[in-house]
Design a protein around this motif. Structure first.
Motif, PDB file in Angstrom:
ATOM      1  N   LEU A 141      10.227  -6.686   8.543  1.00 58.54           N
ATOM      2  CA  LEU A 141       9.974  -5.355   7.830  1.00 58.54           C
ATOM      3  C   LEU A 141       8.765  -5.493   7.097  1.00 58.54           C
ATOM      4  O   LEU A 141       8.107  -4.645   6.430  1.00 58.54           O
ATOM      5  CB  LEU A 141      11.005  -5.193   6.828  1.00 58.54           C
ATOM      6  CG  LEU A 141      12.427  -4.618   7.558  1.00 58.54           C
ATOM      7  CD1 LEU A 141      13.249  -4.270   6.570  1.00 58.54           C
ATOM      8  CD2 LEU A 141      12.119  -3.443   8.408  1.00 58.54           C
ATOM      9  N   ILE A 142       8.291  -6.715   7.427  1.00 65.18           N
ATOM     10  CA  ILE A 142       6.963  -7.124   6.419  1.00 65.18           C
ATOM     11  C   ILE A 142       5.538  -6.908   7.600  1.00 65.18           C
ATOM     12  O   ILE A 142       5.342  -7.932   8.505  1.00 65.18           O
ATOM     13  CB  ILE A 142       6.729  -8.279   5.847  1.00 65.18           C
ATOM     14  CG1 ILE A 142       8.030  -8.447   4.809  1.00 65.18           C
ATOM     15  CG2 ILE A 142       5.309  -8.787   5.345  1.00 65.18           C
ATOM     16  CD1 ILE A 142       8.139  -9.904   4.276  1.00 65.18           C
ATOM     17  N   THR A 143       4.574  -6.197   7.582  1.00 66.98           N
ATOM     18  CA  THR A 143       3.364  -6.147   8.433  1.00 66.98           C
ATOM     19  C   THR A 143       2.210  -6.076   7.781  1.00 66.98           C
ATOM     20  O   THR A 143       2.218  -5.637   6.596  1.00 66.98           O
ATOM     21  CB  THR A 143       3.631  -4.828   9.134  1.00 66.98           C
ATOM     22  OG1 THR A 143       3.608  -3.767   8.466  1.00 66.98           O
ATOM     23  CG2 THR A 143       5.057  -4.840  10.113  1.00 66.98           C
ATOM     24  N   GLU A 144       1.285  -6.616   8.380  1.00 62.52           N
ATOM     25  CA  GLU A 144      -0.142  -6.748   7.828  1.00 62.52           C
ATOM     26  C   GLU A 144      -1.110  -5.664   8.492  1.00 62.52           C
ATOM     27  O   GLU A 144      -1.375  -5.668   9.436  1.00 62.52           O
ATOM     28  CB  GLU A 144      -0.564  -7.916   8.151  1.00 62.52           C
ATOM     29  CG  GLU A 144      -1.876  -8.311   7.416  1.00 62.52           C
ATOM     30  CD  GLU A 144      -2.638  -9.705   8.080  1.00 62.52           C
ATOM     31  OE1 GLU A 144      -3.805  -9.941   7.632  1.00 62.52           O
ATOM     32  OE2 GLU A 144      -1.928 -10.701   8.639  1.00 62.52           O
ATOM     33  N   GLY A 145      -1.655  -4.937   7.417  1.00 60.62           N
ATOM     34  CA  GLY A 145      -2.491  -4.089   7.691  1.00 60.62           C
ATOM     35  C   GLY A 145      -3.875  -4.384   7.102  1.00 60.62           C
ATOM     36  O   GLY A 145      -4.189  -5.525   6.827  1.00 60.62           O
ATOM     37  N   ASP A 146      -4.696  -3.232   6.968  1.00 59.01           N
ATOM     38  CA  ASP A 146      -6.002  -3.701   6.613  1.00 59.01           C
ATOM     39  C   ASP A 146      -6.748  -2.650   5.859  1.00 59.01           C
ATOM     40  O   ASP A 146      -7.709  -2.540   5.561  1.00 59.01           O
ATOM     41  CB  ASP A 146      -7.236  -3.514   7.988  1.00 59.01           C
ATOM     42  CG  ASP A 146      -7.093  -2.316   8.754  1.00 59.01           C
ATOM     43  OD1 ASP A 146      -6.252  -1.399   8.225  1.00 59.01           O
ATOM     44  OD2 ASP A 146      -7.897  -2.283   9.749  1.00 59.01           O
ATOM     45  N   PHE A 147      -5.928  -1.757   4.780  1.00 62.54           N
ATOM     46  CA  PHE A 147      -6.101  -0.955   3.798  1.00 62.54           C
ATOM     47  C   PHE A 147      -6.790   0.441   4.496  1.00 62.54           C
ATOM     48  O   PHE A 147      -7.589   1.067   3.803  1.00 62.54           O
ATOM     49  CB  PHE A 147      -7.003  -1.402   3.024  1.00 62.54           C
ATOM     50  CG  PHE A 147      -6.453  -2.457   2.098  1.00 62.54           C
ATOM     51  CD1 PHE A 147      -4.689  -2.386   1.658  1.00 62.54           C
ATOM     52  CD2 PHE A 147      -6.912  -3.426   1.410  1.00 62.54           C
ATOM     53  CE1 PHE A 147      -4.469  -3.224   0.628  1.00 62.54           C
ATOM     54  CE2 PHE A 147      -6.243  -4.397   0.730  1.00 62.54           C
ATOM     55  CZ  PHE A 147      -5.030  -4.191   0.395  1.00 62.54           C
ATOM     56  N   THR A 148      -6.658   0.494   5.939  1.00 54.22           N
ATOM     57  CA  THR A 148      -7.263   1.662   6.510  1.00 54.22           C
ATOM     58  C   THR A 148      -6.228   2.600   7.019  1.00 54.22           C
ATOM     59  O   THR A 148      -5.141   2.197   7.271  1.00 54.22           O
ATOM     60  CB  THR A 148      -8.223   1.303   7.648  1.00 54.22           C
ATOM     61  OG1 THR A 148      -7.451   0.716   8.840  1.00 54.22           O
ATOM     62  CG2 THR A 148      -9.099   0.335   7.239  1.00 54.22           C
ATOM     63  N   THR A 149      -6.462   4.047   7.180  1.00 55.14           N
ATOM     64  CA  THR A 149      -5.460   4.657   7.683  1.00 55.14           C
ATOM     65  C   THR A 149      -5.129   4.480   9.111  1.00 55.14           C
ATOM     66  O   THR A 149      -3.769   4.474   9.509  1.00 55.14           O
ATOM     67  CB  THR A 149      -6.054   6.146   7.713  1.00 55.14           C
ATOM     68  OG1 THR A 149      -6.500   6.458   6.285  1.00 55.14           O
ATOM     69  CG2 THR A 149      -5.038   7.269   8.281  1.00 55.14           C
ATOM     70  N   ALA A 150      -6.033   4.133  10.035  1.00 55.98           N
ATOM     71  CA  ALA A 150      -5.905   3.754  11.393  1.00 55.98           C
ATOM     72  C   ALA A 150      -4.653   2.496  11.629  1.00 55.98           C
ATOM     73  O   ALA A 150      -3.986   2.314  12.139  1.00 55.98           O
ATOM     74  CB  ALA A 150      -7.027   3.213  12.171  1.00 55.98           C
ATOM     75  N   GLY A 151      -5.090   1.593  10.388  1.00 60.06           N
ATOM     76  CA  GLY A 151      -4.063   0.315  10.490  1.00 60.06           C
ATOM     77  C   GLY A 151      -2.771   0.730   9.794  1.00 60.06           C
ATOM     78  O   GLY A 151      -1.807  -0.116  10.267  1.00 60.06           O
ATOM     79  N   GLY A 152      -2.728   1.700   9.005  1.00 57.85           N
ATOM     80  CA  GLY A 152      -1.521   2.095   8.421  1.00 57.85           C
ATOM     81  C   GLY A 152      -0.628   2.683   9.589  1.00 57.85           C
ATOM     82  O   GLY A 152       0.314   2.369   9.486  1.00 57.85           O
TER      83      GLY A 152
END
Length: 339
Positions: free
Chosen positions: A218-229
């Motif tokens: 349940l832990i995923t890494e994004g990049d603080f962007t909308t596309a990443g989310g």
């Protein structure tokens, strides 16, 4: 006879050492600043003359300039930071310019030399930091800088301002737990960033308070962007045992979660509760309005400007490291888990 060897290699740090004055005081005297006493100015000028230093015939700046360095300036988060900085700068008769480039760890390689040519009086670095050589180059010219939401742990002698990210992660997760959610996904920011680690630690700590062990799935890494989310939300929501709630590490990522839920036919908050982080201006106008952790971006930017103003007038900034509180703003994107 003038000592031409000294003239070629003289540095502000040499003048400061010989006169006993600070680098910032020497810099102010050299630039004709009014907040230097005549006695101090004469002492410094005498040593400068002995070193064979002569000023170039340049016009005196009528305005002081501070520079804000962003990795990119294409989102509302950056606009919030800039808005706060400009409002505070006006109170101190400062001009604000912005630079875009580099990455989260370091500005563009040519930035520091370009900044010196622009005769900037101080800088605010968003996320990124500087090498020891670059820091020394600024210190030797009496140019202060502040790290805004620093990428890593700032050095003790480096000015910084940030939010209480750990508490933000705790209160976001506690809110979802209080609504009955236990299967809570999280989309972090880049794992190497200090703020991302702190928010994740807050999330796992709140789960532990309720005897729940964090599920790596349940832990995923994004990049603080909308596309990443969006991308990370799709991966979470297409799981057989999908989460009933998602804590997005930024409001921009939460916007991506909204789009992923829409495409998958999930209603917010009836089918999925969502909490963001930042409370950017647009968060209240999403449909539904986003529940989020307020990171006081404008206040943080204003504090960074005040730190620069203080550093320009004294060698001892009273509070060199500022951590501002975070708070939960409950709106319409979360609700009690049914069933």
């Amino acid at each position: 006879m003038r000592n031409t060897a000294k003239k070629a290699t003289v540095r502000l740090s040499d003048i400061a050492k010989e006169t006993g004055y600070s680098l910032s005081t020497v810099s102010k005297a050299l630039n004709g600043r009014a907040d230097v006493s005549e006695e101090t100015r004469q002492t410094i000028n005498a040593v400068l003359k002995r070193y064979g230093y002569s000023r170039k015939a340049t016009s005196t700046k009528s305005q002081r300039i501070i520079e804000i360095v962003f990795q990119d300036f294409d989102n509302v988060w950056a606009l919030e930071v800039l808005r706060g900085a400009i409002r505070e700068a006006k109170l101190h008769d400062l001009n604000v310019i912005t630079t875009e480039g580099g990455n989260r760890q370091h500005p563009d390689s040519s930035w520091i030399d370009n900044m010196l040519r622009r005769q900037t009086d101080g800088a605010i670095l968003v996320f990124s930091s500087l090498t020891r050589i670059e820091r020394n180059k600024l210190h030797s010219r009496g140019i202060p800088f502040v790290l805004f939401d620093p990428f890593g742990n700032p050095d003790p002698d480096t000015l910084s301002v940030q939010a209480d990210n750990w508490t933000g992660g705790v209160i976001a997760t506690r809110h979802l737990l209080a609504l009955g959610h236990t299967n809570i996904g999280i989309i972090t920011g880049p794992e190497e960033m200090m703020c991302s680690k702190a928010r994740l630690d807050g999330y796992t700590s709140a789960l532990a308070e309720h005897g729940i062990e964090a599920d790596p799935e349940l832990i995923t890494e994004g990049d603080f962007t909308t596309a990443g989310g969006y991308a990370q939300a799709i991966s979470l929501l297409e799981r057989p045992n999908r989460p009933t709630a998602i804590f997005a590490g930024s409001d921009l990522q939460a916007m991506g979660v909204y789009e992923a839920a829409r495409q998958l036919g999930l209603r917010i908050p009836e089918d999925l509760s969502v909490v963001g982080f930042d409370d950017v201006q647009t968060a209240a106008f999403l449909g539904p309005a986003l529940t989020t952790v307020r990171q006081p971006l404008q206040d943080m930017a204003r504090a960074a400007v005040r730190m620069l103003v203080e550093a320009l007038s004294t060698d001892d900034v009273l509070q060199p490291h500022i951590i501002m509180p975070t708070s939960l703003v409950v709106r319409n994107s979360t609700q009690q888990l049914e069933g």
